[in-house]
Design a protein around this motif. Sequence first.
Motif, PDB file in Angstrom:
ATOM      1  N   ALA A 154       0.829  -1.202   0.000  1.00 12.51           N
ATOM      2  CA  ALA A 154       0.000   0.000   0.000  1.00 12.51           C
ATOM      3  C   ALA A 154       0.865   1.254   0.000  1.00 12.51           C
ATOM      4  O   ALA A 154       0.567   2.234  -0.715  1.00 12.51           O
ATOM      5  CB  ALA A 154      -0.922  -0.003   1.221  1.00 12.51           C
ATOM      6  N   ASN A 155       1.938   1.241   0.763  1.00 14.70           N
ATOM      7  CA  ASN A 155       2.840   2.395   0.806  1.00 14.70           C
ATOM      8  C   ASN A 155       3.521   2.617  -0.540  1.00 14.70           C
ATOM      9  O   ASN A 155       3.735   3.774  -0.958  1.00 14.70           O
ATOM     10  CB  ASN A 155       3.877   2.199   1.900  1.00 14.70           C
ATOM     11  N   LYS A 156       3.852   1.540  -1.231  1.00 15.95           N
ATOM     12  CA  LYS A 156       4.440   1.668  -2.558  1.00 15.95           C
ATOM     13  C   LYS A 156       3.453   2.297  -3.528  1.00 15.95           C
ATOM     14  O   LYS A 156       3.824   3.125  -4.380  1.00 15.95           O
ATOM     15  CB  LYS A 156       4.886   0.301  -3.079  1.00 15.95           C
ATOM     16  N   ASN A 157       2.215   1.914  -3.407  1.00 16.96           N
ATOM     17  CA  ASN A 157       1.185   2.504  -4.270  1.00 16.96           C
ATOM     18  C   ASN A 157       1.106   4.012  -4.060  1.00 16.96           C
ATOM     19  O   ASN A 157       0.981   4.792  -5.011  1.00 16.96           O
ATOM     20  CB  ASN A 157      -0.182   1.873  -3.980  1.00 16.96           C
ATOM     21  N   VAL A 158       1.160   4.402  -2.811  1.00 13.63           N
ATOM     22  CA  VAL A 158       1.084   5.833  -2.490  1.00 13.63           C
ATOM     23  C   VAL A 158       2.285   6.564  -3.080  1.00 13.63           C
ATOM     24  O   VAL A 158       2.153   7.634  -3.708  1.00 13.63           O
ATOM     25  CB  VAL A 158       1.011   6.045  -0.968  1.00 13.63           C
ATOM     26  N   SER A 159       3.461   5.994  -2.892  1.00 16.26           N
ATOM     27  CA  SER A 159       4.681   6.655  -3.389  1.00 16.26           C
ATOM     28  C   SER A 159       4.720   6.724  -4.911  1.00 16.26           C
ATOM     29  O   SER A 159       5.310   7.638  -5.493  1.00 16.26           O
ATOM     30  CB  SER A 159       5.920   5.914  -2.879  1.00 16.26           C
ATOM     31  N   GLU A 160       4.073   5.797  -5.568  1.00 18.27           N
ATOM     32  CA  GLU A 160       4.047   5.761  -7.027  1.00 18.27           C
ATOM     33  C   GLU A 160       2.797   6.417  -7.596  1.00 18.27           C
ATOM     34  O   GLU A 160       2.606   6.440  -8.818  1.00 18.27           O
ATOM     35  CB  GLU A 160       4.131   4.312  -7.517  1.00 18.27           C
ATOM     36  N   GLY A 161       1.946   6.916  -6.730  1.00 18.10           N
ATOM     37  CA  GLY A 161       0.721   7.562  -7.199  1.00 18.10           C
ATOM     38  C   GLY A 161      -0.288   6.593  -7.763  1.00 18.10           C
ATOM     39  O   GLY A 161      -1.147   6.974  -8.566  1.00 18.10           O
ATOM     40  N   ARG A 162      -0.236   5.355  -7.314  1.00 19.87           N
ATOM     41  CA  ARG A 162      -1.170   4.323  -7.778  1.00 19.87           C
ATOM     42  C   ARG A 162      -2.354   4.176  -6.834  1.00 19.87           C
ATOM     43  O   ARG A 162      -2.239   4.422  -5.634  1.00 19.87           O
ATOM     44  CB  ARG A 162      -0.466   2.954  -7.843  1.00 19.87           C
ATOM     45  N   THR A 163      -3.440   3.729  -7.402  1.00 21.37           N
ATOM     46  CA  THR A 163      -4.574   3.321  -6.578  1.00 21.37           C
ATOM     47  C   THR A 163      -4.487   1.815  -6.376  1.00 21.37           C
ATOM     48  O   THR A 163      -4.266   1.074  -7.336  1.00 21.37           O
ATOM     49  CB  THR A 163      -5.912   3.675  -7.250  1.00 21.37           C
ATOM     50  N   SER A 164      -4.671   1.361  -5.168  1.00 21.88           N
ATOM     51  CA  SER A 164      -4.570  -0.070  -4.880  1.00 21.88           C
ATOM     52  C   SER A 164      -5.590  -0.860  -5.674  1.00 21.88           C
ATOM     53  O   SER A 164      -6.738  -0.416  -5.877  1.00 21.88           O
ATOM     54  CB  SER A 164      -4.776  -0.328  -3.390  1.00 21.88           C
ATOM     55  N   SER A 165      -5.188  -2.047  -6.092  1.00 27.62           N
ATOM     56  CA  SER A 165      -6.097  -2.946  -6.817  1.00 27.62           C
ATOM     57  C   SER A 165      -6.807  -3.911  -5.874  1.00 27.62           C
ATOM     58  O   SER A 165      -7.771  -4.578  -6.267  1.00 27.62           O
ATOM     59  CB  SER A 165      -5.314  -3.753  -7.849  1.00 27.62           C
ATOM     60  N   LEU A 166      -6.370  -3.999  -4.628  1.00 23.46           N
ATOM     61  CA  LEU A 166      -6.894  -5.007  -3.697  1.00 23.46           C
ATOM     62  C   LEU A 166      -8.360  -4.733  -3.350  1.00 23.46           C
ATOM     63  O   LEU A 166      -8.722  -3.625  -2.954  1.00 23.46           O
ATOM     64  CB  LEU A 166      -6.052  -5.006  -2.414  1.00 23.46           C
ATOM     65  N   ARG A 167      -9.193  -5.755  -3.514  1.00 25.50           N
ATOM     66  CA  ARG A 167     -10.629  -5.616  -3.270  1.00 25.50           C
ATOM     67  C   ARG A 167     -11.154  -6.593  -2.208  1.00 25.50           C
ATOM     68  O   ARG A 167     -12.118  -6.283  -1.515  1.00 25.50           O
ATOM     69  CB  ARG A 167     -11.415  -5.852  -4.578  1.00 25.50           C
ATOM     70  N   THR A 168     -10.527  -7.763  -2.095  1.00 18.99           N
ATOM     71  CA  THR A 168     -11.064  -8.808  -1.220  1.00 18.99           C
ATOM     72  C   THR A 168      -9.960  -9.466  -0.402  1.00 18.99           C
ATOM     73  O   THR A 168      -8.930  -9.861  -0.961  1.00 18.99           O
ATOM     74  CB  THR A 168     -11.793  -9.902  -2.042  1.00 18.99           C
ATOM     75  N   ILE A 169     -10.215  -9.599   0.896  1.00 15.94           N
ATOM     76  CA  ILE A 169      -9.349 -10.384   1.775  1.00 15.94           C
ATOM     77  C   ILE A 169     -10.217 -11.389   2.527  1.00 15.94           C
ATOM     78  O   ILE A 169     -11.185 -11.015   3.198  1.00 15.94           O
ATOM     79  CB  ILE A 169      -8.604  -9.501   2.791  1.00 15.94           C
ATOM     80  N   ILE A 170      -9.873 -12.664   2.385  1.00 13.09           N
ATOM     81  CA  ILE A 170     -10.579 -13.730   3.090  1.00 13.09           C
ATOM     82  C   ILE A 170      -9.558 -14.452   3.968  1.00 13.09           C
ATOM     83  O   ILE A 170      -8.617 -15.063   3.459  1.00 13.09           O
ATOM     84  CB  ILE A 170     -11.255 -14.708   2.117  1.00 13.09           C
ATOM     85  N   ALA A 171      -9.748 -14.354   5.283  1.00 13.26           N
ATOM     86  CA  ALA A 171      -8.762 -14.918   6.208  1.00 13.26           C
ATOM     87  C   ALA A 171      -9.441 -15.458   7.465  1.00 13.26           C
ATOM     88  O   ALA A 171      -9.052 -15.144   8.584  1.00 13.26           O
ATOM     89  CB  ALA A 171      -7.731 -13.855   6.586  1.00 13.26           C
ATOM     90  N   GLY A 172     -10.455 -16.286   7.270  1.00 11.48           N
ATOM     91  CA  GLY A 172     -11.154 -16.893   8.399  1.00 11.48           C
ATOM     92  C   GLY A 172     -10.405 -18.094   8.960  1.00 11.48           C
ATOM     93  O   GLY A 172      -9.525 -18.669   8.322  1.00 11.48           O
ATOM     94  N   ARG A 173     -10.760 -18.449  10.203  1.00 11.64           N
ATOM     95  CA  ARG A 173     -10.233 -19.655  10.864  1.00 11.64           C
ATOM     96  C   ARG A 173      -8.702 -19.695  10.862  1.00 11.64           C
ATOM     97  O   ARG A 173      -8.087 -20.672  10.428  1.00 11.64           O
ATOM     98  CB  ARG A 173     -10.797 -20.908  10.186  1.00 11.64           C
ATOM     99  N   ASN A 174      -8.095 -18.652  11.340  1.00 13.84           N
ATOM    100  CA  ASN A 174      -6.634 -18.551  11.343  1.00 13.84           C
ATOM    101  C   ASN A 174      -6.030 -18.244  12.711  1.00 13.84           C
ATOM    102  O   ASN A 174      -4.812 -18.034  12.805  1.00 13.84           O
ATOM    103  CB  ASN A 174      -6.181 -17.467  10.353  1.00 13.84           C
TER     104      ASN A 174
END
Length: 478
Positions: A154-174
Amino acid sequence: MSVNASANVFSIEGKGLKLDTAEDVQDFVNSILEIENLEQVILSGNTFGVEAAQAIAGALKGKDTIRIVNASDIFTSRLREEIPHAVKAICDALEDKEKLNELNFSDNAFGPAGAEPMVDFLNNNRSLQVLKLNNNGLGVRGGTIIGKALLAAANKNVSEGRTSSLRTIIAGRNRLENGSSRALADAIAGHGTLTEIRMPQNGIRPEGIVTLSKGFGACKNLEILDLQDNTFTVTGSVAFAKALVEWPNLKVLNIGDCLLSEKGGVAIAEALLLGHNKKLETLNLQYNEIDSKGVKILATAISTHLKNLSSLELNGNKVNPEDISIQNARSALEDNGHADALGELDDMEISDEEEDELDEEDTEENEAKLDEEDTTEPVMSKKVTEKVTTEELDVENQKESTLSKKFEKLSVKELENKEDLVEPQLEAQKSEKRSIEAKAAEDKSQEINREDQENQLVNSGDQVESLTERITKVQVLS
């Protein structure tokens, strides 16, 4: 092997193959290389050793059109030290794929050791939209590793002026617990683009919920949020309620089994009443100790703002299913055109006072039924007896009248002369009558009373017959 070249898919899903060496997967490698515009790779349901995984990864390395890789459940029976090398090989092959939008490593119990080989991939890939790490046993350390890697991206995106592509995180039962909440909250807030977050059954307690809620609140376009089976209490509920108003596009909210508490339920309901979540379609609030006050406020929110709510789970809360608050919620759903939206209410918790009241009502109802039965049963028995005996008694009365007239015709002297013959039989009849009367007195059952009446009727006939015989004998002796 199943290869669908026309759809640009390579799949060996669910074949249960144990693939140890490069030779074991050579045919699969050849198939992958033959597909020009490979878009989807499905390896799940088989088990890969290090060499086999490295061979498959080598084939994927030159495929720049890949969009989806499903590597779930691919390390069954593998040694713990094998898995990180296999994960590393696959992730390295995908790191530079600009069209890759989904990576699924779910159901691989690789723990923190499996999270570490993913770091470079998560830091450097800019196209990933969906990350599935469900049921991986990450623990606090693994969750922290993943969170920090995502934050770095995410920090790299900010430094490069990019918008993050990440839309979904699934991390149940961990088993993420509170310890990983800071790293994950920072990563989620850093991307701020998530529309779907699923983190159920992670042992996250109120302090962790407070931390995560702040990160979630930064995702203004959130549509799906699943935190089922963690622990909120009132502390986490209040913090979560503050974040809830930040999601105008929210469609699915699952915070069932989260122990919101009575006050926590009120806080969530009041947040929904503010009208910032009008697109909400599915709401799971079951097993949260919500009382009638919280449900009453929720009913008002449904009536005024939640017009699209088509699925509501409230089972297992501290509300009587017949309570006015439940009725209001059901009516509001019906008015919005969702009559079947409310789920089952067969496991609701009822307070001790309500249970005592219900017990008293049941007792009174049962007593009333018994009183009614005691009143009606004799009447019914009498009617049955009357129906059975009326005609027969008429006939017997006629017989007895005739016998009486015959006795009148006999002289007193004749009866006295035959006394030795008649009196013993009369005494026997009297004794039999006394026995019958004693038996009837001992039996209190209504059914036996009816039978006794019928027996008395039969005995009456026997007495008439016996008297007739005695008269005949008297006449003969006369």
